[in-house]
Design a protein around this motif. Sequence first.
Motif, mmCIF file in Angstrom:
data_model
loop_
_atom_site.group_PDB
_atom_site.id
_atom_site.type_symbol
_atom_site.label_atom_id
_atom_site.label_comp_id
_atom_site.label_asym_id
_atom_site.label_seq_id
_atom_site.Cartn_x
_atom_site.Cartn_y
_atom_site.Cartn_z
ATOM 1 N N ARG A 4 -9.513 12.654 0.075
ATOM 2 C CA ARG A 4 -8.680 11.448 0.023
ATOM 3 C C ARG A 4 -7.254 11.780 -0.400
ATOM 4 O O ARG A 4 -6.299 11.285 0.189
ATOM 5 N N SER A 5 -7.088 12.613 -1.425
ATOM 6 C CA SER A 5 -5.697 12.848 -1.855
ATOM 7 C C SER A 5 -4.934 13.632 -0.784
ATOM 8 O O SER A 5 -3.755 13.363 -0.543
ATOM 9 N N TYR A 6 -5.617 14.529 -0.082
ATOM 10 C CA TYR A 6 -4.977 15.292 1.004
ATOM 11 C C TYR A 6 -4.489 14.343 2.104
ATOM 12 O O TYR A 6 -3.338 14.406 2.538
ATOM 13 N N LEU A 7 -5.378 13.438 2.552
ATOM 14 C CA LEU A 7 -5.007 12.569 3.680
ATOM 15 C C LEU A 7 -4.055 11.452 3.273
ATOM 16 O O LEU A 7 -3.151 11.107 4.030
ATOM 17 N N VAL A 8 -4.226 10.910 2.078
ATOM 18 C CA VAL A 8 -3.317 9.827 1.659
ATOM 19 C C VAL A 8 -1.881 10.369 1.604
ATOM 20 O O VAL A 8 -0.941 9.708 2.058
ATOM 21 N N THR A 33 4.604 7.228 6.918
ATOM 22 C CA THR A 33 5.081 5.835 6.837
ATOM 23 C C THR A 33 6.421 5.707 6.106
ATOM 24 O O THR A 33 6.953 4.613 5.997
ATOM 25 N N ARG A 34 6.922 6.826 5.613
ATOM 26 C CA ARG A 34 8.125 6.798 4.775
ATOM 27 C C ARG A 34 9.323 6.142 5.467
ATOM 28 O O ARG A 34 10.065 5.391 4.859
ATOM 29 N N ASP A 35 9.501 6.427 6.775
ATOM 30 C CA ASP A 35 10.655 5.869 7.501
ATOM 31 C C ASP A 35 10.351 4.523 8.148
ATOM 32 O O ASP A 35 11.145 4.025 8.950
ATOM 33 N N LYS A 36 9.216 3.969 7.844
ATOM 34 C CA LYS A 36 8.744 2.671 8.394
ATOM 35 C C LYS A 36 8.576 2.727 9.915
ATOM 36 O O LYS A 36 8.726 3.766 10.529
ATOM 37 N N GLY A 37 8.216 1.561 10.511
ATOM 38 C CA GLY A 37 8.003 1.515 11.954
ATOM 39 C C GLY A 37 6.605 1.958 12.359
ATOM 40 O O GLY A 37 6.385 2.374 13.498
ATOM 41 N N VAL A 38 5.634 1.858 11.413
ATOM 42 C CA VAL A 38 4.282 2.350 11.683
ATOM 43 C C VAL A 38 3.254 1.216 11.583
ATOM 44 O O VAL A 38 3.329 0.384 10.677
ATOM 45 N N LYS A 97 13.133 -2.559 10.179
ATOM 46 C CA LYS A 97 11.892 -1.811 10.395
ATOM 47 C C LYS A 97 10.865 -2.209 9.348
ATOM 48 O O LYS A 97 11.211 -2.370 8.178
ATOM 49 N N ILE A 98 9.615 -2.363 9.787
ATOM 50 C CA ILE A 98 8.550 -2.712 8.843
ATOM 51 C C ILE A 98 7.355 -1.793 9.050
ATOM 52 O O ILE A 98 7.244 -1.133 10.078
ATOM 53 N N ASN A 99 6.461 -1.767 8.065
ATOM 54 C CA ASN A 99 5.154 -1.132 8.226
ATOM 55 C C ASN A 99 4.100 -2.228 8.271
ATOM 56 O O ASN A 99 4.198 -3.229 7.548
ATOM 57 N N ILE A 100 3.077 -2.013 9.112
ATOM 58 C CA ILE A 100 1.959 -2.959 9.194
ATOM 59 C C ILE A 100 0.672 -2.215 8.840
ATOM 60 O O ILE A 100 0.369 -1.171 9.434
ATOM 61 N N ALA A 101 -0.061 -2.734 7.850
ATOM 62 C CA ALA A 101 -1.327 -2.128 7.412
ATOM 63 C C ALA A 101 -2.478 -2.992 7.918
ATOM 64 O O ALA A 101 -2.478 -4.205 7.712
ATOM 65 N N ILE A 102 -3.443 -2.373 8.591
ATOM 66 C CA ILE A 102 -4.607 -3.117 9.090
ATOM 67 C C ILE A 102 -5.881 -2.462 8.538
ATOM 68 O O ILE A 102 -6.165 -1.297 8.833
ATOM 69 N N ASP A 145 -8.071 1.732 3.368
ATOM 70 C CA ASP A 145 -7.332 1.644 2.095
ATOM 71 C C ASP A 145 -5.829 1.629 2.341
ATOM 72 O O ASP A 145 -5.048 2.044 1.502
ATOM 73 N N ILE A 146 -5.426 1.168 3.526
ATOM 74 C CA ILE A 146 -4.002 1.264 3.883
ATOM 75 C C ILE A 146 -3.181 0.256 3.061
ATOM 76 O O ILE A 146 -2.185 0.619 2.445
ATOM 77 N N GLY A 147 -3.632 -0.997 3.030
ATOM 78 C CA GLY A 147 -2.889 -2.016 2.279
ATOM 79 C C GLY A 147 -3.018 -1.870 0.772
ATOM 80 O O GLY A 147 -2.145 -2.300 0.023
ATOM 81 N N THR A 148 -4.108 -1.250 0.321
ATOM 82 C CA THR A 148 -4.320 -1.131 -1.128
ATOM 83 C C THR A 148 -3.732 0.156 -1.701
ATOM 84 O O THR A 148 -3.204 0.161 -2.812
ATOM 85 N N THR A 149 -3.802 1.261 -0.954
ATOM 86 C CA THR A 149 -3.467 2.569 -1.524
ATOM 87 C C THR A 149 -2.370 3.324 -0.772
ATOM 88 O O THR A 149 -1.454 3.875 -1.379
ATOM 89 N N VAL A 150 -2.462 3.356 0.556
ATOM 90 C CA VAL A 150 -1.538 4.208 1.313
ATOM 91 C C VAL A 150 -0.151 3.563 1.393
ATOM 92 O O VAL A 150 0.857 4.216 1.098
ATOM 93 N N ILE A 151 -0.098 2.282 1.814
ATOM 94 C CA ILE A 151 1.208 1.581 1.885
ATOM 95 C C ILE A 151 1.099 0.252 1.136
ATOM 96 O O ILE A 151 1.127 -0.828 1.753
ATOM 97 N N PRO A 152 1.006 0.306 -0.200
ATOM 98 C CA PRO A 152 0.886 -0.953 -0.945
ATOM 99 C C PRO A 152 2.094 -1.857 -0.763
ATOM 100 O O PRO A 152 1.996 -3.069 -0.980
#
Length: 217
Positions: A102-106, A113-118, A3-8, A124-131
Amino acid sequence: MKKINIAIDGPAAAGKSTIAKKVAAALNMVYVDTGAMYRAITLAYLKSDDKDFSTLLEQIDIRLVADHGQRVLLSGEDITERIRENDITENVSFVASQAAVRSYLVELQQQLTRDKGVVMDGRDIGTTVIPDAELKIYMIASVEERAQRRQLDNESRGIDSTVEQLKADIAHRDHLDMTREISPLTQAADAIEIDTTGRSIEEVTAIILKLASDKLE
Ligand code: CDP
Ligand code: CDP
């Protein structure tokens, strides 16, 4: 299966959500549109008499429902179409610049995204949410083409606009998103840039599916 996560990530109307949705469907992954979450809080903010963000966030009830894409409910009401209207687009970058928002939504996005597959799209997904996302895409396109695409979106939704106005609005929103203090829109060092100018949805989807299949091996 692995399982992976993809950030766009990328600027407005680059094609992120359309293509993220297709990638998620092809790989049987969950699609999450984080822009819709910022838009939902913007609607709640515009409706509220109390303009204090901390109070607003304590009371807010936002739900995401997966449905060939994503529907958004605010206090039980389906606001998926409502949050595309001009008043929300004009105010969303201001709301998204607030530290409390931002802190609420992040935090919420990180839980998803914790269990991957998202497949998650935003700014800010690749930089902050799912680095640590296994695949990061930074999607761009010329402002001219992005305005033309958004004009077609607006026509199909019955939203009034002109390409010239959209060009100015998109450039202004990109500027606000790229220069805000907290997690501005920027390309992560390990993100792959894809310029979608002159490229079809199918072409860009195929490029990302190939990159994802390399990560899934
Ligand atoms: O679809 P469009 O490109 O017009 O925008 P969106 O993805 O719906 O995002 C709306 C706004 O939310 C952006 O202009 C940003 O101000 C904010 N946003 C953000 O700050 N961080 C994200 N991860 C996603 C959106
Ligand atoms: O999510 P984001 O704001 O980056 O863009 P979008 O809402 O997915 O795409 C904006 C519009 O461009 C949609 O109507 C897409 O169908 C269209 N599009 C396109 O014509 N060609 C692409 N390669 C990508 C998107």
